[in-house]
Write a protein that holds these residues in place. Sequence first.
Motif, mmCIF file in Angstrom:
data_model
loop_
_atom_site.group_PDB
_atom_site.id
_atom_site.type_symbol
_atom_site.label_atom_id
_atom_site.label_comp_id
_atom_site.label_asym_id
_atom_site.label_seq_id
_atom_site.Cartn_x
_atom_site.Cartn_y
_atom_site.Cartn_z
ATOM 1 N N UNK A 190 0.918 -1.159 -0.142
ATOM 2 C CA UNK A 190 -0.005 -0.104 0.063
ATOM 3 C C UNK A 190 0.806 1.450 -0.028
ATOM 4 N N UNK A 247 2.935 1.768 -3.092
ATOM 5 C CA UNK A 247 1.700 2.253 -4.305
ATOM 6 C C UNK A 247 1.662 3.839 -4.108
ATOM 7 N N UNK A 287 1.871 -2.115 -9.720
ATOM 8 C CA UNK A 287 2.402 -3.464 -10.213
ATOM 9 C C UNK A 287 1.293 -4.216 -10.851
ATOM 10 N N UNK A 296 -4.387 -7.852 -14.023
ATOM 11 C CA UNK A 296 -4.994 -7.800 -12.698
ATOM 12 C C UNK A 296 -6.071 -7.794 -12.563
ATOM 13 N N UNK A 297 -6.993 -8.325 -13.790
ATOM 14 C CA UNK A 297 -8.555 -8.122 -13.695
ATOM 15 C C UNK A 297 -9.334 -9.197 -12.820
ATOM 16 N N UNK A 298 -10.199 -8.825 -12.000
ATOM 17 C CA UNK A 298 -11.100 -9.563 -11.285
ATOM 18 C C UNK A 298 -12.122 -9.979 -11.974
ATOM 19 N N UNK A 309 -15.764 -1.464 -11.406
ATOM 20 C CA UNK A 309 -15.116 -1.768 -10.158
ATOM 21 C C UNK A 309 -13.699 -2.236 -10.004
ATOM 22 N N UNK A 355 -11.612 0.751 -10.052
ATOM 23 C CA UNK A 355 -12.094 1.501 -8.709
ATOM 24 C C UNK A 355 -11.136 0.825 -7.633
ATOM 25 N N UNK A 356 -10.847 -0.512 -7.651
ATOM 26 C CA UNK A 356 -10.044 -1.346 -6.855
ATOM 27 C C UNK A 356 -8.812 -0.994 -7.249
ATOM 28 N N UNK A 357 -8.538 -0.800 -8.492
ATOM 29 C CA UNK A 357 -7.033 -0.183 -9.010
ATOM 30 C C UNK A 357 -6.676 0.857 -8.234
ATOM 31 N N UNK A 384 -7.525 1.474 -5.143
ATOM 32 C CA UNK A 384 -7.903 1.395 -3.928
ATOM 33 C C UNK A 384 -7.240 2.448 -2.896
ATOM 34 N N UNK A 385 -5.841 2.936 -3.226
ATOM 35 C CA UNK A 385 -5.205 3.529 -2.245
ATOM 36 C C UNK A 385 -5.744 5.040 -2.317
ATOM 37 N N UNK A 386 -6.568 5.464 -3.276
ATOM 38 C CA UNK A 386 -7.099 6.772 -3.095
ATOM 39 C C UNK A 386 -8.440 6.939 -2.331
ATOM 40 N N UNK A 416 -6.020 -0.079 -14.571
ATOM 41 C CA UNK A 416 -5.742 -0.223 -12.949
ATOM 42 C C UNK A 416 -4.448 0.229 -12.640
ATOM 43 N N UNK A 421 -11.882 -13.093 -4.227
ATOM 44 C CA UNK A 421 -11.596 -13.504 -5.595
ATOM 45 C C UNK A 421 -10.112 -13.921 -5.769
ATOM 46 N N UNK A 442 -3.621 -10.746 -6.186
ATOM 47 C CA UNK A 442 -4.128 -9.488 -7.132
ATOM 48 C C UNK A 442 -4.373 -8.277 -6.051
ATOM 49 N N UNK A 457 -2.807 -4.504 -5.334
ATOM 50 C CA UNK A 457 -3.654 -3.120 -5.560
ATOM 51 C C UNK A 457 -3.540 -2.146 -4.381
ATOM 52 N N UNK A 458 -3.024 -2.772 -3.268
ATOM 53 C CA UNK A 458 -2.624 -1.850 -2.185
ATOM 54 C C UNK A 458 -3.839 -2.189 -1.170
#
Lengths: 236, 291, 417
Positions: A73, A76, A82, A88-90, A97, A100-102, A104-106, A149, B176, B180, B184-185
Amino acid sequence: MSDLQAKDLHTGYGRVEIVSGVSISAALGQVTCIFGPNGSGKSTLLKAVAGAQPTWRGDVVYRDTSIRDQPTEERILGGIATMPQGGSVFADLSVDENLRIGGHTIRDRTQLRQRVAEIYDRFPALAKKRRARGSDLSGGQQMLVSVGQLLMTDPQFLLLDEPSAGLAPSVVKEVFQMLRELKEAGKGILMVEQNVRDALQIADQIYILVQGKLVYHAPRADIPDLKTLMKVYMQV
Amino acid sequence: MDLLLQTLVNGILIGGVYLIITLGFNLAFGVLGVIDFAVGEWVMLGGFTGYWLNHYLGLDPLLFLPVTFVVFVIVGALVYPMLARLLKGRQHARLLMVFVFTFGLSTLLKGGALTAWGFNQRAMDSFFSARSVELAGVYMPQIRLVAFFFGVLITVAVAWMLYRTRFGLSVRAVAQDEGKARLMGVNTNRVAALVYALYAGLTGMAGVLIGVIYTVTPQMGVQYTIFAFFIAVLAGLGYVPGVLLAALLLGLIQAFVAVYIGSAYSLLIVFLSLYLILLVAPRGILNRGRA
Amino acid sequence: MVTSRGFPRFLALVAAIAATMLFITSAQAQDKRDFYKVGVITSLSGAMVYGGNVTRRGYDLWEQQVNKNGGIEVGGKKYKVKLVYADAQSNPQSAADAVQRMISRDNVDFILGPYASSSTLGAAPITERYKVPMITGSAESPSIWARHFKYTFGAVPAVDRTAGEIMTVLAKQRPEIKTVSIIGMNDPFSKSTAEALRDGAKKAGFKVLSYDITPPDADMTPLISKARSLKPDVLAVGGEPNNHIAVVKAMESLSYKPKGLVMHYGVNTPDFQKAVGKAANYVIGATVWDPSLPYKDAVFGTAQNYVKLSETRYNVKPDYTQAASSAAGEAFAAALNTADLPPPLSAADKVKLVDALENVRIKTFYGTIGFEKQGPWYHDNAELKPIVTQMIDGKQVLVGPGDLGTQKIVYPQPSGQ
């Protein structure tokens, strides 16, 4: 000059050491490639730099500060993002989404929304697919989402684990074109690749890793052509 | 006709009981990827928490739901680090270790409760106990209505959390692909700890409601462990919206089999239907869980 | 691998093991005790731990009283008793394992048997194989006696000889009753109880509107709703006290109260009383023993005195299962005395003890004990007659049959539908 460095880095899984004393460095505005056969420890090295894998011994240095004990975290937030192997697609999250998870630190909601909008501006193809699930996207679209992401946090350094793996040749070309643009925009790229031929086109510096040890290093001026390199590669 | 409607209502209300036990359990499975065999014991301890508070303070046990939630969130937060040590450790067969740990924990809690409180059955009454609402000849036990709406309410709340909040998004991401998510942090360890605490809190509250509807005994846990596991599989492991459907389905099967086929066959038919459903949809009835 | 060099060593090892075994067996044979080692097998854990403790209290009280009197008198000398326990864990397989262990390891002289018919059915084949006599103070399923186990005896009459009596008394006292619905739990005892209730109802001329067997753990609301929709005069339930609690809670939550409610067994247990409160009122049951009955013996004194002993030690009012468990010990004592068998019992002694038990007929605080020698209730106590009871204001009142009743059955119960 070298903004991101691994110094005499040791790491591994369980009790097995995979990377044994590797030192590399990467700089902004450059593409640094790590080549090596399967199981040579290159992905593990990348994970250690990303913070997804503990560094057993040695150090990871970013802008002259040790980040070895920083969680992902914080790295990043410091500007290192990375993309893992395969992107890194879920699969069960929508494109929206996933972005947005990409980011996440924002923590700021408005800023997050703004970043997502910027990514859509950059990749209009994604904007049409906002609600689609990751698993419903084509390989190329998934790669776009992954890059999206990656860019969510507007990082300085991009760590990429085999960005071309499993993609159609035409898509590979697009990806490398994209990486070239990012490099030209001043980003530093540290990537692991099997696709030596295409990677050489954009590489500024290369390393070869075998069985967890560095066996070859060529800075920008000394990068040989593909044939010579393949010879080196075969010998080691 | 009356009996048909009544059976339908009975089944739905039984499903409501299952809903509140399974919700947190399925969520925890989704994130941790492990089965907590102590789930029934959290129900049991929740029931006893409600019972003793009711016994000493004399207030309606339902008033203790929030307290029980807080207590079990804390308990969950204290237990999680032990689980995490096993999950993230360097041993081989970590999942087996976790299995052994939760199984041992379950035995320990049950044995401890038995030693501390004896084998007696204890009953506690709420304002809503022994009352029903009658509608066109169909009787709805008030306490079960309360439990059902409570179950639906927390399902909606959990779904809202999962699909409408930043934390929920990270929970789904961790469920999931933990690797990953970490890149993403997402602080995956913190997410898992919070989910486990939430699960313990929800399950503790389920214990209070179950204790009011039925009774409280140190041995009540086992059957709820089985049902929680059953419904979680039916719902799709780790897929929360499926829980509502799976819980209702199980309640309805039980009620209808008891009245129209023979109660003795209910477990048989329940397991047969689980088998058939998994044959057709290995990821649960909505085909969205983990295979 | 046994090498040529290792072979002598191997032989030496075999010899050492053989010698040890010989020593152990001879030590066992020379087991010269001056007390009886009595195996108690009952459920100290699991779902039946409640009942398991009822029987255990009964057995422990017998040990306490017998030893207080100096022991069991055989050949003019008194021998104390010592109980050793094994946990049946509320399931037949564990009961069998526990009995096996107890017999081979502890070399017990005789056995006081498990709570519940299911565990008894698990343990009986083992006592049969090793020829060790056992009396159970609780098992009531006729399926045990139908199998003619030579080494198993029962102190309580089978439920098919007692539960049906409830229906006979109901029919006699309340001719307005016409219909019944029956719910039984799916375990050997409860199922036999439900069958007995059904057969008794038919014999009494009632119409049986429904008959359902359910897993004890199941939610009871569906079956209660079903029974209610049939509007029976009497709802009868066969089960253990905890099952009855579940049934009553389900009935209350649906605001349903039948005109007559029959529950066998255990409506007078403190757990049931406490758990269901006022709803326990007017529940009809059956028993084979009540403290008010004029029975007595030398070990426990009167039935009233037995209650006092139990209250002093456990603060618990005994029910007929606890009383029967205590009386089971007395049956053994009587048989040992008549057959003149001092401890420890040899294999031949144990066979003699069975013959003596078959001829025992003693009067105890629990009533008369005498075992059937043949027929469908082989080795079950044949001497006790069922008594029908009703809970009135927290007390178990005897309501029949005939003179045994102190008042008539209250029917329909207040606000019964």
